[in-house]
Design an enzyme around this catalytic site. Structure first.
Site, PDB file in Angstrom:
ATOM      1  N   MET A   1       1.171  41.938  18.069  1.00 53.88           N
ATOM      2  CA  MET A   1       1.998  43.121  18.289  1.00 53.88           C
ATOM      3  C   MET A   1       3.021  43.311  17.169  1.00 53.88           C
ATOM      4  O   MET A   1       3.715  42.368  16.788  1.00 53.88           O
ATOM      5  CB  MET A   1       2.734  42.956  19.631  1.00 53.88           C
ATOM      6  CG  MET A   1       3.730  44.035  19.961  1.00 53.88           C
ATOM      7  SD  MET A   1       4.534  43.702  21.560  1.00 53.88           S
ATOM      8  CE  MET A   1       5.613  42.336  21.131  1.00 53.88           C
TER       9      MET A   1
ATOM     10  N   SER B   1      -1.388  35.956  18.945  1.00 55.74           N
ATOM     11  CA  SER B   1      -0.724  36.629  20.051  1.00 55.74           C
ATOM     12  C   SER B   1      -1.719  37.571  20.738  1.00 55.74           C
ATOM     13  O   SER B   1      -2.817  37.134  21.086  1.00 55.74           O
ATOM     14  CB  SER B   1       0.532  37.343  19.560  1.00 55.74           C
ATOM     15  OG  SER B   1       1.385  37.666  20.637  1.00 55.74           O
ATOM     16  N   GLN B   2      -1.401  38.863  20.921  1.00 59.96           N
ATOM     17  CA  GLN B   2      -2.312  39.736  21.658  1.00 59.96           C
ATOM     18  C   GLN B   2      -3.683  39.844  20.995  1.00 59.96           C
ATOM     19  O   GLN B   2      -4.677  40.155  21.661  1.00 59.96           O
ATOM     20  CB  GLN B   2      -1.710  41.131  21.859  1.00 59.96           C
ATOM     21  CG  GLN B   2      -1.526  41.940  20.593  1.00 59.96           C
ATOM     22  CD  GLN B   2      -0.863  43.302  20.848  1.00 59.96           C
ATOM     23  OE1 GLN B   2      -0.160  43.498  21.850  1.00 59.96           O
ATOM     24  NE2 GLN B   2      -1.078  44.250  19.965  1.00 59.96           N
TER      25      GLN B   2
ATOM     26  N   ASP C   1       8.094  28.589  23.601  1.00 61.87           N
ATOM     27  CA  ASP C   1       7.904  30.044  23.491  1.00 61.87           C
ATOM     28  C   ASP C   1       8.966  30.801  24.290  1.00 61.87           C
ATOM     29  O   ASP C   1       9.114  30.597  25.488  1.00 61.87           O
ATOM     30  CB  ASP C   1       6.508  30.420  23.985  1.00 61.87           C
ATOM     31  CG  ASP C   1       6.017  31.727  23.405  1.00 61.87           C
ATOM     32  OD1 ASP C   1       6.802  32.689  23.358  1.00 61.87           O
ATOM     33  OD2 ASP C   1       4.850  31.789  22.971  1.00 61.87           O
TER      34      ASP C   1
ATOM     35  N   HIS D   1       7.240  31.262  19.566  1.00 62.44           N
ATOM     36  CA  HIS D   1       6.008  32.044  19.463  1.00 62.44           C
ATOM     37  C   HIS D   1       5.582  32.247  18.001  1.00 62.44           C
ATOM     38  O   HIS D   1       6.352  32.773  17.183  1.00 62.44           O
ATOM     39  CB  HIS D   1       6.205  33.396  20.138  1.00 62.44           C
ATOM     40  CG  HIS D   1       4.933  34.129  20.393  1.00 62.44           C
ATOM     41  ND1 HIS D   1       3.945  33.652  21.236  1.00 62.44           N
ATOM     42  CD2 HIS D   1       4.474  35.313  19.916  1.00 62.44           C
ATOM     43  CE1 HIS D   1       2.940  34.511  21.269  1.00 62.44           C
ATOM     44  NE2 HIS D   1       3.236  35.528  20.473  1.00 62.44           N
TER      45      HIS D   1
END
Length: 301
Positions: free
Chosen positions: A36, A110-111, A228, A284
């Site tokens: 993202m 991530s995504q 995270d 993260h």
């Protein structure tokens, strides 16, 4: 056999041996998908990953996925382009790329981790061999505690929108993060109205093709960041989530109905040693080059 023919035969054998050795030494291509607010070619993120992989694995073909005609569009699409359309676009890109016809490894950040899993489940040709999810949220998220740098104002707006209307048609169609928003207090709304995550997680029924395609992976590697502060809950990075009906207690993958009912083949993959759960200290997407080289690179070689 005359000397001329013998010499020609030797040359032919050497050429064939050289070709075979070249084939054996050819590196498996790598496809990467950013997270993202990022883009395909940011020199401090995906551009950096591409560079260090190319430096460590000579001759490897690395495709960093771009959704849109430029880096700005790519970044904007990570917020506002329907995920199902993005996955379809990527499937088309991969099918047209001659470098990938023999198969490829995939690494999502991530995504990008759950998006590449959707690619594995929906688009088996060309074949994905190994999937490495670096901080991907495979059971979705229920909150955005912190958002990256310049995107913070966008994330503030996203947070308010998700709180109010995550499962409305308009938000689902046009807000990426809504498509993997998983509200444990509204499980029925999630199952019924999530147009992306509920589909790839078999929440509305069993798509045997999804199951078969995911189980074809050699390895499915999931990296969880142990400190995270961005993903809520962090255990989603290992396919766990909140226990249904509340948002405090989490359960690991093996205690979820997705696993016990084996709706996606994860239980069978686990028993076959195909699931790999890795933890790394840090927030993260924070990891060292050394960790990447020693822990992730072996899955690409």
């Amino acid at each position: 056999m005359c000397p001329v023919k013998m010499a020609a035969l030797r040359v032919a054998v050497l050429v064939l041996l050289g070709l075979c050795l070249g084939c054996a030494a050819a590196a498996v291509p790598l496809v990467i998908w950013h997270g993202m607010g990022d883009s395909c070619c940011n020199p401090e993120s995906m551009g950096y990953i591409k560079k260090i992989v190319e430096n460590k694995i000579p001759g490897i073909y690395v495709l960093s996925l771009k959704i849109g005609s430029n880096m700005i569009q790519d970044m904007e699409n990570s917020f506002f382009m329907n995920v199902n359309d993005q996955v379809s676009e990527v499937c088309s890109q991969l099918a047209k790329d001659p470098h990938l016809k023999g198969g490829y490894n995939a690494m999502g950040f991530s995504q990008g981790g759950q998006f590449l899993r959707a690619v594995a489940q929906r688009c088996p040709s060309p074949p994905m061999l190994n999937l490495i999810s670096v901080g991907g949220q495979h059971q979705g998220v229920y909150g955005f505690p912190r958002c990256p740098g310049e995107s913070s104002h966008i994330c503030d707006w996203i947070r308010k929108t998700l709180d109010l209307a995550a499962y409305t048609e308009a938000v689902q169609e046009h807000l990426v993060q809504a498509e993997y928003w998983h509200n444990p207090l509204k499980e029925e709304d999630y199952r019924k109205n999530s147009i992306f995550l509920a589909d790839i997680n078999q929440e509305r029924g069993i798509n045997e093709t999804y199951k078969k395609n995911l189980m074809a992976l050699k390895k499915f590697v999931m990296v969880k960041f142990l400190n995270d502060t961005m993903v809520d809950p962090p255990i989603s990075e290992w396919f766990g989530f909140y226990k249904s009906g509340q948002a405090k207690e989490t359960i690991p993958l093996k205690e979820t109905s997705l696993y016990t009912e084996d709706r996606l083949g994860l239980q069978e993959m686990d028993k076959a040693g195909k699931l790999v759960f890795l933890g790394v200290k840090g927030d993260h997407l924070h990891f060292s080059e050394e960790w990447f080289y020693t822990t992730i690179l072996p899955f690409l070689q």
